[in-house]
Write a protein that holds these residues in place. Sequence first.
Motif, short mmCIF file in Angstrom:
data_model
loop_
_atom_site.label_atom_id
_atom_site.label_comp_id
_atom_site.label_asym_id
_atom_site.label_seq_id
_atom_site.Cartn_x
_atom_site.Cartn_y
_atom_site.Cartn_z
N MET A 1 0.82 -1.21 0.00
CA MET A 1 0.00 0.00 0.00
C MET A 1 0.86 1.26 0.00
SD MET A 1 -2.95 1.24 2.69
CE MET A 1 -1.75 1.64 3.97
N THR A 2 1.92 1.25 0.78
CA THR A 2 2.81 2.41 0.83
C THR A 2 3.45 2.68 -0.52
OG1 THR A 2 3.28 2.02 3.17
CG2 THR A 2 4.86 3.37 1.96
N ARG A 3 3.87 1.61 -1.20
CA ARG A 3 4.46 1.77 -2.52
C ARG A 3 3.43 2.27 -3.53
NH1 ARG A 3 8.82 -1.64 -3.79
NH2 ARG A 3 8.62 -0.83 -5.90
N LEU A 4 2.22 1.74 -3.47
CA LEU A 4 1.16 2.20 -4.36
C LEU A 4 0.91 3.70 -4.20
CD1 LEU A 4 -1.58 -0.59 -4.03
CD2 LEU A 4 -0.17 -0.14 -6.04
N MET B 1 -8.23 -4.84 0.87
CA MET B 1 -8.24 -5.40 -0.47
C MET B 1 -6.94 -6.12 -0.77
SD MET B 1 -6.82 -4.56 -3.73
CE MET B 1 -6.53 -2.78 -3.66
N ILE B 2 -5.81 -5.50 -0.43
CA ILE B 2 -4.50 -6.11 -0.69
C ILE B 2 -4.29 -7.35 0.17
CG2 ILE B 2 -2.00 -5.75 -0.57
CD1 ILE B 2 -2.56 -2.75 -1.07
N GLU B 3 -4.65 -7.24 1.45
CA GLU B 3 -4.45 -8.36 2.38
C GLU B 3 -5.24 -9.59 1.92
OE1 GLU B 3 -5.11 -9.45 7.13
OE2 GLU B 3 -5.46 -7.42 6.40
N GLY C 1 -15.14 2.32 0.61
CA GLY C 1 -14.63 1.06 1.12
C GLY C 1 -15.32 -0.15 0.50
N ALA C 2 -16.63 -0.07 0.30
CA ALA C 2 -17.36 -1.19 -0.29
C ALA C 2 -16.93 -1.43 -1.73
CB ALA C 2 -18.87 -0.92 -0.23
N GLY C 3 -16.74 -0.34 -2.48
CA GLY C 3 -16.33 -0.48 -3.88
C GLY C 3 -14.92 -1.00 -4.03
N ILE C 4 -14.00 -0.49 -3.23
CA ILE C 4 -12.60 -0.95 -3.30
C ILE C 4 -12.52 -2.43 -3.00
CG2 ILE C 4 -10.34 -0.79 -2.21
CD1 ILE C 4 -10.85 1.56 -4.05
N TYR D 1 -12.23 -8.12 -4.88
CA TYR D 1 -12.66 -9.51 -5.02
C TYR D 1 -12.82 -9.88 -6.50
CZ TYR D 1 -13.64 -10.02 -0.01
OH TYR D 1 -13.53 -10.11 1.35
N LEU D 2 -13.34 -8.94 -7.29
CA LEU D 2 -13.48 -9.20 -8.71
C LEU D 2 -12.11 -9.39 -9.37
CD1 LEU D 2 -15.61 -9.44 -10.96
CD2 LEU D 2 -15.30 -6.99 -11.39
#
Length: 380
Positions: free
Chosen positions: A198-201, A231-233, A288-291, A296-297
């Motif tokens: 996340m930090t790199r992103l 999302m990443i985790e 948050g819901a969209g991310i 997941y998609l």
Amino acid sequence: MATRRMLRLPALEVRQGSRRIYCFAVDGKKLHEFAAVSRIRRDDDAQLQGYQRPEVASHIKAIQRYLESDGAILANAVVLAFNSKVHFESSNGREVVTYSTPGELLIPVVDGSPDSEKPAWLVDGQQRSAALREADVQEFPIPAVAFIADDESEQRAQFILVNNTKPLPKGLIHELLPETQAHLPPAYARKQLPAVIMTRLNGTFKGPFYRSIATPTSPDGYIKDNSVLKMIENSIYEGALYKYRNPHDGTGDVDRMLQHLNTYWSLVRDAFPEAWALPPRLSRLTHGAGIQAMGYLMDRLTQHLQPDEMVPVVNDALKRIEPGSAWTGRSWNLGDGNPRRWDSIQNTPNDVRWLSRGLLYLVQQESLFLHADDSGYGEV
């Protein structure tokens, strides 16, 4: 000319395995003469510096009023990290127990020196120390505990562990984790690699998330850090990014993960540019819901694909979800006969699950590469 002096404080050296800690008392009004707060920030090269959250003025004022009242007491010790300029001299008295030795701490003090040259950093107690500095009292001795560590990485680790049972802001922990090289509790250890990504992103990889994630050092970001981290985790441990992870030692190919994420989310940004540019209150894509649902998609669509293979597959899927999506207005129509107003979607497990299943349903229509019976979204 700056005045140099040696502050000598009676102290007790306590041995904990191979390490030493020092217990002593110090006048809180003089604490800032030799101790500084390592404020969290990023330098011009986007490297993390420091680890402390900003001062909270209202909290400091409340402590200050208490300190100026009759009968005030501060029983909790502040925690300091000394550098190697500080020394302990044991006394010649009889040692009562084997694990502690009485003596003196020798702390070099240069009056008026900048924070960067002071021999101590405040690891825990910055709000108390600020209140002591401002309080209208002549003297207020406080208990202190210190350890010697030149490495700021160790100071960060101790800062996280000291605050493990306190309400430390999650965003601060997320920024500190990538720079921490120490044994961490399992919950933090699991988030360390996602926090690195996340930090790199957000700071060093100029993709769709660049400077868009809100963190203590990126306050202008509009996407919640915890949403991206979840999302990443999930993807690292159960989804598309798992293939880049070493399950034995928990490490991963960070560059490949970044390439995968940036390829996918760049396509999402390009497919819905207006929704991507808006904050969560105006767009459910950056919410948050969209991310999480789009994450997941990503896992379902690209689990077995490399970044250079995913473009046609993802673009086809994004075209399929466009007619039924309602990122910034209208109503969601996700095939369940239950249209919902665009902003009724909240960042709750039920809504994230509903949105994830609905988006997958839209993608599956007339699609040859996805099948409902192996989608994995029954447990989203």
